[in-house]
Every structure is written in C-alpha cells, then in structure tokens.
Design a protein around this motif. Sequence first.
Motif, PDB file in Angstrom:
ATOM      1  N   VAL A  91       0.844  -1.193   0.000  1.00 18.05           N
ATOM      2  CA  VAL A  91       0.000   0.000   0.000  1.00 18.05           C
ATOM      3  C   VAL A  91       0.883   1.249   0.000  1.00 18.05           C
ATOM      4  N   ARG A  92       1.887   1.245   0.871  1.00 14.71           N
ATOM      5  CA  ARG A  92       2.800   2.392   0.947  1.00 14.71           C
ATOM      6  C   ARG A  92       3.556   2.600  -0.359  1.00 14.71           C
ATOM      7  N   ALA A  93       3.760   1.503  -1.109  1.00 15.37           N
ATOM      8  CA  ALA A  93       4.460   1.594  -2.396  1.00 15.37           C
ATOM      9  C   ALA A  93       3.531   2.104  -3.498  1.00 15.37           C
ATOM     10  N   GLY A  94       2.280   2.391  -3.137  1.00 24.12           N
ATOM     11  CA  GLY A  94       1.364   2.988  -4.104  1.00 24.12           C
ATOM     12  C   GLY A  94       0.510   1.996  -4.865  1.00 24.12           C
ATOM     13  N   GLU A  95       0.365   0.796  -4.358  1.00 21.39           N
ATOM     14  CA  GLU A  95      -0.436  -0.227  -5.021  1.00 21.39           C
ATOM     15  C   GLU A  95      -1.870  -0.173  -4.480  1.00 21.39           C
ATOM     16  N   CYS A 155      -5.082   7.367   5.421  1.00 17.17           N
ATOM     17  CA  CYS A 155      -4.344   8.632   5.582  1.00 17.17           C
ATOM     18  C   CYS A 155      -3.280   8.531   6.674  1.00 17.17           C
ATOM     19  N   ALA A 156      -3.468   7.652   7.637  1.00 11.14           N
ATOM     20  CA  ALA A 156      -2.544   7.530   8.768  1.00 11.14           C
ATOM     21  C   ALA A 156      -1.549   6.382   8.596  1.00 11.14           C
ATOM     22  N   LEU A 157      -1.501   5.760   7.433  1.00  6.49           N
ATOM     23  CA  LEU A 157      -0.602   4.623   7.241  1.00  6.49           C
ATOM     24  C   LEU A 157       0.862   4.967   7.512  1.00  6.49           C
ATOM     25  N   GLY A 158       1.223   6.218   7.367  1.00  5.20           N
ATOM     26  CA  GLY A 158       2.590   6.628   7.670  1.00  5.20           C
ATOM     27  C   GLY A 158       2.941   6.430   9.139  1.00  5.20           C
ATOM     28  N   ARG A 159       1.939   6.436   9.998  1.00  8.44           N
ATOM     29  CA  ARG A 159       2.158   6.253  11.437  1.00  8.44           C
ATOM     30  C   ARG A 159       1.981   4.803  11.873  1.00  8.44           C
ATOM     31  N   PHE A 160       1.579   3.928  10.945  1.00  5.34           N
ATOM     32  CA  PHE A 160       1.403   2.515  11.268  1.00  5.34           C
ATOM     33  C   PHE A 160       2.777   1.886  11.476  1.00  5.34           C
ATOM     34  N   LYS A 161       2.937   1.182  12.600  1.00  3.59           N
ATOM     35  CA  LYS A 161       4.228   0.578  12.931  1.00  3.59           C
ATOM     36  C   LYS A 161       4.445  -0.700  12.131  1.00  3.59           C
ATOM     37  N   ASP A 162       5.589  -0.782  11.469  1.00  4.40           N
ATOM     38  CA  ASP A 162       5.941  -1.990  10.722  1.00  4.40           C
ATOM     39  C   ASP A 162       5.922  -3.191  11.652  1.00  4.40           C
ATOM     40  N   GLY A 163       5.355  -4.274  11.190  1.00  4.12           N
ATOM     41  CA  GLY A 163       5.310  -5.499  11.967  1.00  4.12           C
ATOM     42  C   GLY A 163       4.110  -5.597  12.896  1.00  4.12           C
ATOM     43  N   ALA A 164       3.383  -4.489  13.077  1.00  2.34           N
ATOM     44  CA  ALA A 164       2.198  -4.504  13.943  1.00  2.34           C
ATOM     45  C   ALA A 164       1.039  -5.166  13.196  1.00  2.34           C
ATOM     46  N   SER A 165       0.041  -5.588  13.936  1.00  2.00           N
ATOM     47  CA  SER A 165      -1.141  -6.190  13.342  1.00  2.00           C
ATOM     48  C   SER A 165      -2.102  -5.093  12.903  1.00  2.00           C
ATOM     49  N   PHE A 166      -2.613  -5.206  11.692  1.00  2.00           N
ATOM     50  CA  PHE A 166      -3.497  -4.181  11.130  1.00  2.00           C
ATOM     51  C   PHE A 166      -4.856  -4.163  11.819  1.00  2.00           C
ATOM     52  N   LYS A 167      -5.421  -5.357  12.129  1.00  2.00           N
ATOM     53  CA  LYS A 167      -6.782  -5.442  12.674  1.00  2.00           C
ATOM     54  C   LYS A 167      -6.970  -4.634  13.963  1.00  2.00           C
TER      55      LYS A 167
END
Length: 186
Positions: A5-9, A50-62
Amino acid sequence: MIARVRAGEPEAYAELVRAHTGIAMRAAAALGAGADAEDVVQQAFVKAYCALGRFKDGASFKPWLLSIVANETRNTVRTAARQRTLAGREAAFAEAEPLIPESADPAVATLETERRVALLSAVEKLSEEHRLVVTYRYLLEMDESETAQALGWPRGTVKSRLNRALRKLSRLLPDFEPREGGDERE
C-alpha cells in the motif's frame, strides 16, 4: 501488505478493506454506531489510509484499524447527540453477521435472541472502559494481545479490566448460564 500500500499499489489497500470490513462493521455496531455503522467504517478506512505513515511496521493491522473504528464510533455517537436504543443496537449487530442459522429450531433461536438481548443490556450498564474490553475480547473475538493493541492499553490492564467487567456482568446477570462448549481463548 502495508508495504504494498505504501508503495502505491491501490489494490493492496482494497484487499485490506475487503478482509476487514466484516469485523469493522461488527465493531461499529457493537460499540453503538447503529444505522451509522457503514458510514463509521467507511470513514475509519479513509482515516486509516491517511494515517498509514504512522502505522508501525510489523504490527497487526486489525487491532489498529479497530481502534480507529472505536474512535470514529465515539465521535459519531457524540456528534449525533442521541442515544441508541438497545433494540437498535441489537438489530444492527444482528444484521452485521447472523448469529443464529436460519435452520435452527425456532425455540432455540428465540432463547438465543433473549440471551443476547439480556447480555447486551447488561453490557450497556458497564462503564465505557469495561464495555470496550468486553466488546473487543468476546463480541469481536480478539485475544488479549489484540485487545490491548486495539485499545492502546497494557496487557495487564486488559486482564484486570476484563476481570472486573466479568464480575460486574455476573452480578447483573445472576441467572445467566454460559452456553455449553464455550471455549475460552488464551
């Protein structure tokens, strides 16, 4: 998936939306969004994107998404400045995911509906923090770690608040017997 998603897909985010819409709808309905549940979920997905930039890598999305859904639900209910009735919540929750198969014995279905109404009524009487922890842990079937992440609380806080909430529910529902075969996760 988040990296895509962050890569623009764009299709990657669509996959996340499809995978999590059901639980997001149940969360919004269970937390009081009523007829506004669909709008709440849609807004939550927009805010999450819009907040995906603040999402921590490796964290669970749900759990992260459900914390956004909970905040959106609170904002919607507060903005609407009207109380949802238990019947409205029950109908919205039941529409989100059928809990009783249509093929069930009508007597069993009636008993299950009465049990669910009594339980939701008792949950309504809990404080907000206790209502949230019970909703996430049992109605949304999240484990303790996911519940802690979604609520932004330490795991020990989840355990202690859940324990207090369940004790209060047992006082509010003295004749309530758990269903046979109910399994306790974690």
